[in-house]
Design an enzyme around this catalytic site. Structure first.
Site, short mmCIF file in Angstrom:
data_model
loop_
_atom_site.label_atom_id
_atom_site.label_comp_id
_atom_site.label_asym_id
_atom_site.label_seq_id
_atom_site.Cartn_x
_atom_site.Cartn_y
_atom_site.Cartn_z
N TYR A 116 0.58 -1.58 -0.63
CA TYR A 116 0.02 -0.28 0.26
C TYR A 116 1.03 1.38 0.02
CZ TYR A 116 0.50 -0.38 5.54
OH TYR A 116 1.02 -0.54 6.25
N ASP A 168 11.22 -0.35 4.42
CA ASP A 168 11.56 -1.50 5.14
C ASP A 168 10.62 -2.71 5.30
OD1 ASP A 168 9.89 0.29 6.99
OD2 ASP A 168 11.49 -0.45 8.27
#
Lengths: 205, 205
Positions: free
Chosen positions: A68, A74
């Site tokens: 999304y 990360d």
């Protein structure tokens, strides 16, 4: 090859097999002249790195379609390296992401160990206890230290285990969480290994 | 009869059927001359109230043997009023206590809604979202607001429901948590009602 994972509190470098950290407050990325392949979750730092030609943002070489829009890079990079598992990345925040059959199912964000410790202490000095990472998760507590530790750790444990997948621990505080998830696979270099694969796939070097 | 539950952020009074709050920062308890029956979790304020003859500390009239030494008196008083239930008291901290067949099994402490909101925001401005109390707890999130809300609320939900007892909601933020626990019994006056019973049992008035 120099890799860097820029978090909210530090630049985490991997130079061949040697890893080290620099504080986001004091480190000046201009001091590095060689090529650095990086990912960065800190919007302010990302902007300053964009201006440096030798800092290569790996985010641009990932298909982010399965994820999304506002998901931390990360977390995306960690998910890219896993086929089946619950990834628990314990940094200043703990991010938990579920990947099943190579498909990202979703994830959630929980406070990191220091952030949660500060939260309790800020509510009241009566809640100023270190967490007990060795507490028995099967017993609902009858003392203050365990009541706080249980509130933090048991609640995380319940949800992580509910997905019935291998637990993969990574991030600076993964050692602490190993007590809670003794059967977890510890992959301290999950992000760096995934970054290397992305570099290889994109034929960047 | 004037009752007062002193928390970490406010004096919560009940004067007959009228309840009101005063800030712990600005309110001076010496301004009250009538008799006040109180409980207090704030150690500094407790010390100053001990010096006032008209403030009667109800903690002295409770058998604290079933509980533990550093357990907040508000939690003890709530447990005293319940025979079977998981008591979720949502204040600056959320305390969760399990009482089965009139026996205190144990409990834990979790950050209150404002404290947890501040925690996320302090980790990173990228985590500055209001909680979504209407999120679907059955779906692991794929957006930032729900990833934070799930991390806070679903984890609390799992543990509370695991005890398979009636859920009793109380405290200033119980209205917010009603969305998460739609079948819970809301007892906003749980503490005051328990205080009245303690006064009656101890024949204080």
């Amino acid at each position: 090859m120099l890799l860097c994972d820029v978090g909210n509190t530090s630049y985490h470098f991997l130079d061949q097999s040697h890893d080290y950290k620099e504080s986001v407050v004091t480190f000046d990325p201009k001091t590095i002249t060689q090529k650095v392949y990086y990912i960065c979750v800190n919007p302010d730092i990302k902007e300053s790195l964009d201006a440096l030609q030798n800092w290569i943002n790996l985010a641009e070489f990932i298909d982010k379609h399965p994820y999304y829009e506002t998901m931390g890079i990360d977390r995306i990079v960690a998910c890219e390296a896993v086929k089946n598992g619950v990834i628990v990345d314990a940094g200043s925040a703990i991010t938990v992401d579920v990947v099943r059959d190579g498909h990202f199912e979703g994830g959630f964000i929980y406070p990191g160990t220091q952030a949660m410790r500060d939260t309790y202490t800020n509510i009241s000095h009566a809640l100023d206890y270190e967490f007990n990472y060795n507490l028995n998760l099967d017993i609902i507590p009858k003392n203050s230290q365990d009541a706080l530790s249980y509130g933090y750790l048991k609640l995380l444990y319940n949800e992580v285990m509910m997905h019935k997948l291998e637990v993969i621990l990574t991030g600076g505080d993964s050692v602490k969480l190993q007590h809670i998830f003794p059967d977890a696979k510890c992959e301290n270099e999950l992000l760096f290994n995934s970054m290397k694969k992305i570099i290889k796939k994109a034929k960047l070097c």
